[in-house]
Design a protein around this motif. Structure first.
Motif, PDB file in Angstrom:
ATOM      1  N   LYS A   7     109.230  17.531  49.200  1.00  0.00           N
ATOM      2  CA  LYS A   7     108.352  18.073  50.239  1.00  0.00           C
ATOM      3  C   LYS A   7     107.997  19.533  49.969  1.00  0.00           C
ATOM      4  CE  LYS A   7     106.480  18.975  54.312  1.00  0.00           C
ATOM      5  NZ  LYS A   7     105.092  18.611  54.607  1.00  0.00           N
ATOM      6  N   ARG A   8     108.969  20.310  49.479  1.00  0.00           N
ATOM      7  CA  ARG A   8     108.729  21.727  49.189  1.00  0.00           C
ATOM      8  C   ARG A   8     109.146  22.005  47.747  1.00  0.00           C
ATOM      9  NH1 ARG A   8     111.178  25.978  53.282  1.00  0.00           N
ATOM     10  NH2 ARG A   8     109.434  25.173  54.532  1.00  0.00           N
ATOM     11  N   TYR A  42      98.483  19.358  46.763  1.00  0.00           N
ATOM     12  CA  TYR A  42      98.361  19.996  48.083  1.00  0.00           C
ATOM     13  C   TYR A  42      97.854  18.994  49.121  1.00  0.00           C
ATOM     14  CZ  TYR A  42      96.445  23.110  51.686  1.00  0.00           C
ATOM     15  OH  TYR A  42      96.139  23.725  52.884  1.00  0.00           O
ATOM     16  N   LYS A  43      96.913  18.149  48.726  1.00  0.00           N
ATOM     17  CA  LYS A  43      96.340  17.167  49.643  1.00  0.00           C
ATOM     18  C   LYS A  43      97.365  16.129  50.090  1.00  0.00           C
ATOM     19  CE  LYS A  43      92.379  15.482  48.208  1.00  0.00           C
ATOM     20  NZ  LYS A  43      91.344  15.061  47.220  1.00  0.00           N
ATOM     21  N   GLY A  45     100.215  16.901  51.161  1.00  0.00           N
ATOM     22  CA  GLY A  45     101.017  17.529  52.204  1.00  0.00           C
ATOM     23  C   GLY A  45     102.248  18.241  51.680  1.00  0.00           C
ATOM     24  N   GLN A  47     104.419  21.269  50.278  1.00  0.00           N
ATOM     25  CA  GLN A  47     104.434  22.733  50.385  1.00  0.00           C
ATOM     26  C   GLN A  47     104.690  23.300  48.998  1.00  0.00           C
ATOM     27  OE1 GLN A  47     107.294  23.798  53.398  1.00  0.00           O
ATOM     28  NE2 GLN A  47     106.201  22.730  55.023  1.00  0.00           N
ATOM     29  N   VAL A  97      91.747  25.675  48.421  1.00  0.00           N
ATOM     30  CA  VAL A  97      93.168  25.696  48.757  1.00  0.00           C
ATOM     31  C   VAL A  97      93.554  27.102  49.225  1.00  0.00           C
ATOM     32  CG1 VAL A  97      95.517  25.378  47.890  1.00  0.00           C
ATOM     33  CG2 VAL A  97      93.666  23.909  47.048  1.00  0.00           C
ATOM     34  N   LEU A 123     104.185  28.753  53.904  1.00  0.00           N
ATOM     35  CA  LEU A 123     104.351  27.374  53.456  1.00  0.00           C
ATOM     36  C   LEU A 123     104.246  26.411  54.634  1.00  0.00           C
ATOM     37  CD1 LEU A 123     107.320  27.890  50.967  1.00  0.00           C
ATOM     38  CD2 LEU A 123     104.955  27.376  50.355  1.00  0.00           C
ATOM     39  N   GLU A 124     104.850  26.782  55.748  1.00  0.00           N
ATOM     40  CA  GLU A 124     104.794  25.937  56.941  1.00  0.00           C
ATOM     41  C   GLU A 124     103.374  25.819  57.486  1.00  0.00           C
ATOM     42  OE1 GLU A 124     109.339  26.818  58.605  1.00  0.00           O
ATOM     43  OE2 GLU A 124     107.624  27.940  59.405  1.00  0.00           O
ATOM     44  N   LYS A 125     102.556  26.833  57.205  1.00  0.00           N
ATOM     45  CA  LYS A 125     101.153  26.798  57.634  1.00  0.00           C
ATOM     46  C   LYS A 125     100.238  26.231  56.558  1.00  0.00           C
ATOM     47  CE  LYS A 125     101.166  30.483  61.097  1.00  0.00           C
ATOM     48  NZ  LYS A 125     100.539  31.756  61.542  1.00  0.00           N
ATOM     49  N   ASP A 126     100.845  25.555  55.585  1.00  0.00           N
ATOM     50  CA  ASP A 126     100.102  24.872  54.513  1.00  0.00           C
ATOM     51  C   ASP A 126      99.293  25.814  53.635  1.00  0.00           C
ATOM     52  OD1 ASP A 126     101.072  22.351  55.279  1.00  0.00           O
ATOM     53  OD2 ASP A 126      99.507  22.139  56.795  1.00  0.00           O
ATOM     54  N   ARG A 127      99.901  26.950  53.321  1.00  0.00           N
ATOM     55  CA  ARG A 127      99.304  27.853  52.347  1.00  0.00           C
ATOM     56  C   ARG A 127     100.151  27.820  51.073  1.00  0.00           C
ATOM     57  NH1 ARG A 127      99.422  32.301  57.012  1.00  0.00           N
ATOM     58  NH2 ARG A 127      97.519  31.728  58.128  1.00  0.00           N
TER      59      ARG A 127
END
Length: 241
Positions: A7-8, A42-43, A45, A47, A97, A123-127
């Motif tokens: 996930k990350r 990135y698409k 999901g 991080q 992105v 990262l939590e805000k999808d950056r």
């Protein structure tokens, strides 16, 4: 997200990988391809944090061998990583992105200073967060930076993208035809066998924090996505036995 293994992630990209066949500087088609690949990941999901090297522009060790004071040479190398980070940021944003560059040496006009909590929030805000300037200290490699940042942001894995090398071998496969490719290792194996994957400091840090590492070929299209989805490619280095 059910099909995602990690996930990350912390993706370590060497400066040499960005140079491609040119061997020096930033090769535009290469960095554009990397940005496109990262967009696909990135698409999903995932991080994404990135640690970028600077060996395509300057290597501190080379400067030291030329007679330059080692710390000074290493600081020049840190600045080279910032140049690569800004180039990668621009290419990612051309792909739509959102990114942030954080540097270990403050240069507020062009990037944020590294702040752990802020990096995690991005990262939590999808950056996508790109870490530049190494650890901010001489004598530490960008491999060590990747291991340190992975521990700090609680990443699931370090992905080490190599330039035309598809894993870890017992010897240099370009020089030794009898070199054997390893499918799985531990960080302790890397240290004991003296394998040239990452420096000992980085291996020890990854081992102590039980962070797995996947070494794979950056130049094969789709490899980053394959690793994130759990496909067995390259060499997986486990944190513990």
């Amino acid at each position: 997200m059910a099909d995602i293994k990690y996930k990350r992630i912390v993706l370590k990209i060497s400066g040499e990988a960005l140079a491609g066949e040119k061997g020096f500087g930033i090769n535009p088609p290469v960095i554009q391809d990397v940005a496109k690949e990262l967009k696909e990941v990135y698409k999903l999901g995932v991080q994404i944090a990135i640690v970028v090297g600077g060996g395509n522009i300057w290597r501190g060790q080379t400067g030291a061998e030329m007679g330059m004071e080692r710390a000074q040479a290493d600081y020049m190398g840190m600045l080279a990583t910032v140049m690569n980070a800004l180039a990668l940021q621009d290419n990612l944003e051309q792909q739509g992105v959102p990114t942030r560059v954080q540097t270990s040496i403050e240069m507020r006009q062009i990037a944020e200073p590294y702040i752990r909590r802020k990096a995690i929030r991005h990262l939590e805000k999808d950056r996508v967060v790109i870490f530049a300037a190494g650890t901010g200290n001489p004598y530490f490699s960008t491999d060590t930076t990747a291991a340190l940042r992975a521990a700090e942001i609680d990443a699931d894995v370090i992905l080490m993208a190599k330039n035309n090398v598809d894993g870890v071998y017992s010897a240099d496969p370009n020089k030794d035809k009898n070199a054997v490719k390893y499918e799985e290792l531990t960080h302790l194996d890397i240290i004991d066998k003296g394998l040239q994957v990452m420096d000992t400091t980085a291996s020890s840090l990854s081992m102590d924090n039980d962070i797995p590492l996947v070494v794979f070929n950056l130049n094969e299209t789709g490899n980053i996505k394959r690793v994130v989805e759990g496909e067995q490619i390259g060499t997986t280095i486990r944190g513990k036995e």
